[in-house]
Design a protein around this motif. Structure first.
Motif, PDB file in Angstrom:
ATOM      1  N   VAL A  90       0.819  -1.220   0.000  1.00 13.08           N
ATOM      2  CA  VAL A  90       0.000   0.000   0.000  1.00 13.08           C
ATOM      3  C   VAL A  90       0.850   1.266   0.000  1.00 13.08           C
ATOM      4  O   VAL A  90       0.554   2.228  -0.711  1.00 13.08           O
ATOM      5  N   ASN A  91       1.916   1.273   0.786  1.00 10.21           N
ATOM      6  CA  ASN A  91       2.734   2.483   0.904  1.00 10.21           C
ATOM      7  C   ASN A  91       3.206   3.037  -0.442  1.00 10.21           C
ATOM      8  O   ASN A  91       3.152   4.258  -0.653  1.00 10.21           O
ATOM      9  N   PRO A  92       3.656   2.190  -1.385  1.00 10.87           N
ATOM     10  CA  PRO A  92       4.110   2.751  -2.660  1.00 10.87           C
ATOM     11  C   PRO A  92       3.016   3.489  -3.436  1.00 10.87           C
ATOM     12  O   PRO A  92       3.320   4.408  -4.210  1.00 10.87           O
ATOM     13  N   VAL A  93       1.758   3.089  -3.235  1.00 10.63           N
ATOM     14  CA  VAL A  93       0.655   3.820  -3.872  1.00 10.63           C
ATOM     15  C   VAL A  93       0.641   5.252  -3.354  1.00 10.63           C
ATOM     16  O   VAL A  93       0.483   6.208  -4.125  1.00 10.63           O
ATOM     17  N   LEU A  94       0.853   5.409  -2.054  1.00  9.75           N
ATOM     18  CA  LEU A  94       0.881   6.748  -1.457  1.00  9.75           C
ATOM     19  C   LEU A  94       2.158   7.507  -1.832  1.00  9.75           C
ATOM     20  O   LEU A  94       2.133   8.734  -1.934  1.00  9.75           O
ATOM     21  N   TYR A  95       3.272   6.777  -2.027  1.00 12.01           N
ATOM     22  CA  TYR A  95       4.491   7.448  -2.495  1.00 12.01           C
ATOM     23  C   TYR A  95       4.216   8.211  -3.797  1.00 12.01           C
ATOM     24  O   TYR A  95       4.795   9.272  -4.042  1.00 12.01           O
ATOM     25  N   GLN A  96       3.342   7.624  -4.622  1.00 13.40           N
ATOM     26  CA  GLN A  96       3.009   8.227  -5.915  1.00 13.40           C
ATOM     27  C   GLN A  96       1.859   9.227  -5.822  1.00 13.40           C
ATOM     28  O   GLN A  96       1.358   9.683  -6.845  1.00 13.40           O
ATOM     29  N   HIS A  97       1.425   9.527  -4.593  1.00 13.98           N
ATOM     30  CA  HIS A  97       0.325  10.464  -4.368  1.00 13.98           C
ATOM     31  C   HIS A  97      -0.944   9.985  -5.090  1.00 13.98           C
ATOM     32  O   HIS A  97      -1.761  10.795  -5.537  1.00 13.98           O
ATOM     33  N   ALA A  98      -1.065   8.661  -5.187  1.00 19.51           N
ATOM     34  CA  ALA A  98      -2.254   8.054  -5.783  1.00 19.51           C
ATOM     35  C   ALA A  98      -3.217   7.636  -4.672  1.00 19.51           C
ATOM     36  O   ALA A  98      -2.905   7.763  -3.477  1.00 19.51           O
ATOM     37  N   VAL A  99      -4.376   7.130  -5.065  1.00 19.58           N
ATOM     38  CA  VAL A  99      -5.437   6.780  -4.112  1.00 19.58           C
ATOM     39  C   VAL A  99      -5.660   5.270  -4.128  1.00 19.58           C
ATOM     40  O   VAL A  99      -6.038   4.706  -5.156  1.00 19.58           O
ATOM     41  N   PRO A 100      -5.443   4.585  -2.997  1.00 18.67           N
ATOM     42  CA  PRO A 100      -5.752   3.160  -2.954  1.00 18.67           C
ATOM     43  C   PRO A 100      -7.255   2.937  -2.811  1.00 18.67           C
ATOM     44  O   PRO A 100      -7.916   3.606  -2.009  1.00 18.67           O
ATOM     45  N   LEU A 101      -7.786   2.043  -3.616  1.00 19.07           N
ATOM     46  CA  LEU A 101      -9.178   1.620  -3.494  1.00 19.07           C
ATOM     47  C   LEU A 101      -9.152   0.216  -2.906  1.00 19.07           C
ATOM     48  O   LEU A 101      -8.801  -0.747  -3.586  1.00 19.07           O
ATOM     49  N   PHE A 102      -9.505   0.088  -1.639  1.00 20.51           N
ATOM     50  CA  PHE A 102      -9.362  -1.188  -0.951  1.00 20.51           C
ATOM     51  C   PHE A 102     -10.533  -2.129  -1.269  1.00 20.51           C
ATOM     52  O   PHE A 102     -11.696  -1.721  -1.230  1.00 20.51           O
ATOM     53  N   ILE A 103     -10.188  -3.393  -1.555  1.00 20.09           N
ATOM     54  CA  ILE A 103     -11.171  -4.392  -1.967  1.00 20.09           C
ATOM     55  C   ILE A 103     -11.177  -5.554  -0.982  1.00 20.09           C
ATOM     56  O   ILE A 103     -10.122  -6.017  -0.540  1.00 20.09           O
ATOM     57  N   ASP A 104     -12.359  -6.058  -0.689  1.00 16.02           N
ATOM     58  CA  ASP A 104     -12.543  -7.183   0.225  1.00 16.02           C
ATOM     59  C   ASP A 104     -11.995  -8.483  -0.386  1.00 16.02           C
ATOM     60  O   ASP A 104     -11.720  -8.572  -1.586  1.00 16.02           O
ATOM     61  N   SER A 105     -11.859  -9.491   0.463  1.00 18.04           N
ATOM     62  CA  SER A 105     -11.370 -10.803   0.047  1.00 18.04           C
ATOM     63  C   SER A 105     -12.508 -11.694  -0.431  1.00 18.04           C
ATOM     64  O   SER A 105     -13.688 -11.451  -0.130  1.00 18.04           O
ATOM     65  N   GLU A 106     -12.136 -12.731  -1.189  1.00 15.06           N
ATOM     66  CA  GLU A 106     -13.075 -13.823  -1.437  1.00 15.06           C
ATOM     67  C   GLU A 106     -12.731 -14.957  -0.470  1.00 15.06           C
ATOM     68  O   GLU A 106     -11.622 -15.007   0.069  1.00 15.06           O
ATOM     69  N   SER A 107     -13.646 -15.872  -0.242  1.00 17.82           N
ATOM     70  CA  SER A 107     -13.511 -16.828   0.855  1.00 17.82           C
ATOM     71  C   SER A 107     -12.631 -18.028   0.545  1.00 17.82           C
ATOM     72  O   SER A 107     -12.241 -18.761   1.452  1.00 17.82           O
ATOM     73  N   ASP A 108     -12.278 -18.255  -0.722  1.00 16.80           N
ATOM     74  CA  ASP A 108     -11.533 -19.463  -1.076  1.00 16.80           C
ATOM     75  C   ASP A 108     -10.049 -19.377  -0.736  1.00 16.80           C
ATOM     76  O   ASP A 108      -9.426 -20.395  -0.413  1.00 16.80           O
ATOM     77  N   THR A 109      -9.460 -18.179  -0.862  1.00 18.60           N
ATOM     78  CA  THR A 109      -8.005 -18.072  -0.794  1.00 18.60           C
ATOM     79  C   THR A 109      -7.483 -16.948   0.092  1.00 18.60           C
ATOM     80  O   THR A 109      -6.264 -16.783   0.195  1.00 18.60           O
ATOM     81  N   TYR A 110      -8.349 -16.148   0.682  1.00 18.13           N
ATOM     82  CA  TYR A 110      -8.011 -14.925   1.414  1.00 18.13           C
ATOM     83  C   TYR A 110      -7.759 -13.738   0.478  1.00 18.13           C
ATOM     84  O   TYR A 110      -7.714 -12.594   0.927  1.00 18.13           O
ATOM     85  N   ASN A 111      -7.564 -13.987  -0.804  1.00 11.11           N
ATOM     86  CA  ASN A 111      -7.109 -12.942  -1.724  1.00 11.11           C
ATOM     87  C   ASN A 111      -8.259 -12.090  -2.253  1.00 11.11           C
ATOM     88  O   ASN A 111      -9.425 -12.357  -1.995  1.00 11.11           O
ATOM     89  N   VAL A 130     -15.598 -10.006   4.756  1.00  9.46           N
ATOM     90  CA  VAL A 130     -14.856 -11.263   4.646  1.00  9.46           C
ATOM     91  C   VAL A 130     -13.439 -11.102   5.202  1.00  9.46           C
ATOM     92  O   VAL A 130     -12.968 -11.923   5.998  1.00  9.46           O
ATOM     93  N   ALA A 131     -12.744 -10.040   4.791  1.00 14.04           N
ATOM     94  CA  ALA A 131     -11.376  -9.818   5.265  1.00 14.04           C
ATOM     95  C   ALA A 131     -11.351  -9.602   6.779  1.00 14.04           C
ATOM     96  O   ALA A 131     -10.441 -10.090   7.469  1.00 14.04           O
ATOM     97  N   GLU A 132     -12.333  -8.885   7.296  1.00 13.54           N
ATOM     98  CA  GLU A 132     -12.377  -8.645   8.740  1.00 13.54           C
ATOM     99  C   GLU A 132     -12.573  -9.941   9.512  1.00 13.54           C
ATOM    100  O   GLU A 132     -11.984 -10.141  10.580  1.00 13.54           O
ATOM    101  N   ILE A 133     -13.389 -10.832   8.967  1.00  9.42           N
ATOM    102  CA  ILE A 133     -13.607 -12.127   9.614  1.00  9.42           C
ATOM    103  C   ILE A 133     -12.328 -12.962   9.579  1.00  9.42           C
ATOM    104  O   ILE A 133     -11.977 -13.629  10.556  1.00  9.42           O
ATOM    105  N   PHE A 134     -11.633 -12.931   8.451  1.00  9.74           N
ATOM    106  CA  PHE A 134     -10.361 -13.648   8.360  1.00  9.74           C
ATOM    107  C   PHE A 134      -9.386 -13.128   9.409  1.00  9.74           C
ATOM    108  O   PHE A 134      -8.686 -13.904  10.063  1.00  9.74           O
ATOM    109  N   PHE A 135      -9.308 -11.806   9.557  1.00 12.06           N
ATOM    110  CA  PHE A 135      -8.411 -11.244  10.568  1.00 12.06           C
ATOM    111  C   PHE A 135      -8.829 -11.685  11.971  1.00 12.06           C
ATOM    112  O   PHE A 135      -7.994 -12.089  12.783  1.00 12.06           O
ATOM    113  N   LYS A 136     -10.106 -11.619  12.247  1.00  9.75           N
ATOM    114  CA  LYS A 136     -10.607 -11.955  13.578  1.00  9.75           C
ATOM    115  C   LYS A 136     -10.360 -13.416  13.928  1.00  9.75           C
ATOM    116  O   LYS A 136     -10.046 -13.747  15.080  1.00  9.75           O
ATOM    117  N   ASN A 137     -10.475 -14.288  12.934  1.00 11.62           N
ATOM    118  CA  ASN A 137     -10.447 -15.729  13.200  1.00 11.62           C
ATOM    119  C   ASN A 137      -9.218 -16.455  12.660  1.00 11.62           C
ATOM    120  O   ASN A 137      -9.083 -17.666  12.874  1.00 11.62           O
TER     121      ASN A 137
END
Length: 377
Positions: free
Chosen positions: A88-109, A341-348
């Protein structure tokens, strides 16, 4: 005395590295140039069937990839929220905007369906994301084929953050070589290490040549140091490249051992129904850099934190799955798309000791400590 005796993923030296390091010192090739750098680059080039630029970290490789993709002020970059901050940090180095996306349940990705929904939505508002950063968390391949179709459909550059995934493949092709560019990390805890280091990967030789130019302060080939662009001090030392050169020869054995560790955890703990281990999807092969387990709600109320604490008390290091980036204080002002989904993965979710140096006795010790916690309750 160290707090832990069984580490999560410690460096694994095989003994050959010292010869290459000693030779570099003996020949006074301790700068970023020399035989170790040349050989290590060629090893990676053959493995990925792509061109390679060695750099001093995976984060540096991502930064260069974003620059080469034309990402700049105000541009939007799609990034998985379940992820390490180095993506994520390199996106901010470029003064760009990260658009954060949730995970799918099969792979965490990252979830390809949400990625496409977001792109369609942004296009309707007159704004097209500049790039997609696809991450392979813990060495588990993301749904790269689906993401490639989306990237090609909307003409958006796809950059693979395969920092964890050296040795992972999809349909026999190494992860990191599917997108326009890819990166891999050689941090101290990765499949192979150079202490700190990374590489940019691309089939486009011109992109890699530009990356090599930028990593060396954008120095023109003129004796009196002319610079026509802003450059970066991202070179990898020839001494450190010697460590990677030696380690690369045992990559296959390291992947095999980590996959064996994953299988042992899964088989030995399968009787505990609330524990879930993510299997490889059809056509994919994970290097199992870190074995991760999801602890679902259970009658004994044993949680991720319960296991983490119990292992720590027994001098065993484990680590929660990544804290989602859209919840981080440094990034929570940026847009987020998806559910929980990502929050649940982190929690569990919990990463278990997985190093390729791990002995069978250490592995069984971790398993026994987990079993005893469930038996106590």
């Amino acid at each position: 005395m160290h707090k832990y005796k069984i580490w999560l993923s410690p460096p694994h030296l095989n003994g050959t590295e010292i010869g290459f390091i000693t030779e570099a010192i003996a020949k006074n090739w301790i700068s970023p140039y020399g035989e170790n750098s040349d050989v290590f680059e060629q090893q990676l080039k053959s493995y990925y069937n792509s061109h390679i630029a060695l750099v001093n970290s995976g984060t540096s490789a991502i930064h260069l990839a974003l620059i080469l993709a034309g990402v700049g002020m105000g541009d939007e970059v799609i990034v998985p929220t379940l992820n390490f901050v180095g993506c994520v940090n390199p996106v901010l180095y470029q003064h760009a905007v990260p658009l954060f996306i949730d995970s799918e349940s099969d792979t965490y990705n990252v979830d390809p369906a949400i990625v496409e929904e977001l792109i369609v939505s942004r296009l309707k508002s007159g704004k097209k994301p500049k790039a997609i950063l696809a991450v392979d968390i813990f060495g588990i391949p993301c749904k790269i084929k689906e993401l490639l179709i989306i990237a090609e459909k909307y003409d958006i550059q796809l950059i693979e953050d395969a920092a964890d995934a050296l040795g992972s493949t999809v349909e026999g092709i190494p992860i990191g070589s599917f997108g326009k560019m890819g990166i891999v990390s050689f941090n101290g805890n990765k499949m192979i290490t150079t202490s700190g280091g990374g590489a940019l990967i691309s089939a486009d030789e011109k992109l890699i040549e530009k990356a090599k130019y930028l990593r060396n302060q954008a120095r023109e080939l003129i004796p009196h140091y002319i610079h026509k662009e802003v450059g970066y001090n991202y070179m990898l030392s020839n001494v450190l490249a010697g460590i990677g050169r030696g380690q690369f020869t045992t990559l296959e054995q390291r992947v095999s051992r980590r996959r064996e560790i994953f299988s042992t955890y899964k088989n030995e703990l399968q009787s505990i129904e609330c524990l879930e281990f993510k299997d490889d999807l059809p056509g994919t092969f994970s290097n199992r850099w870190l074995t991760s387990v999801v602890i679902h709600p259970n009658p004994k109320n044993i949680t991720r934190h319960s296991i983490y604490q119990h292992l720590a008390e027994n001098e065993i290091e484990s680590r929660p799955i990544w804290y989602p980036m859209h919840l981080q204080p440094a990034f929570n002002m940026h847009p987020y798309f998806g559910g929980n989904v990502a929050e649940i993965f982190f929690k569990n979710g919990l990463c278990l000791p997985s190093g390729s140096l791990m002995t069978d006795n250490e592995l069984l010790t971790v398993i026994d400590r987990i079993k005893e916690l469930f038996e106590k309750k």
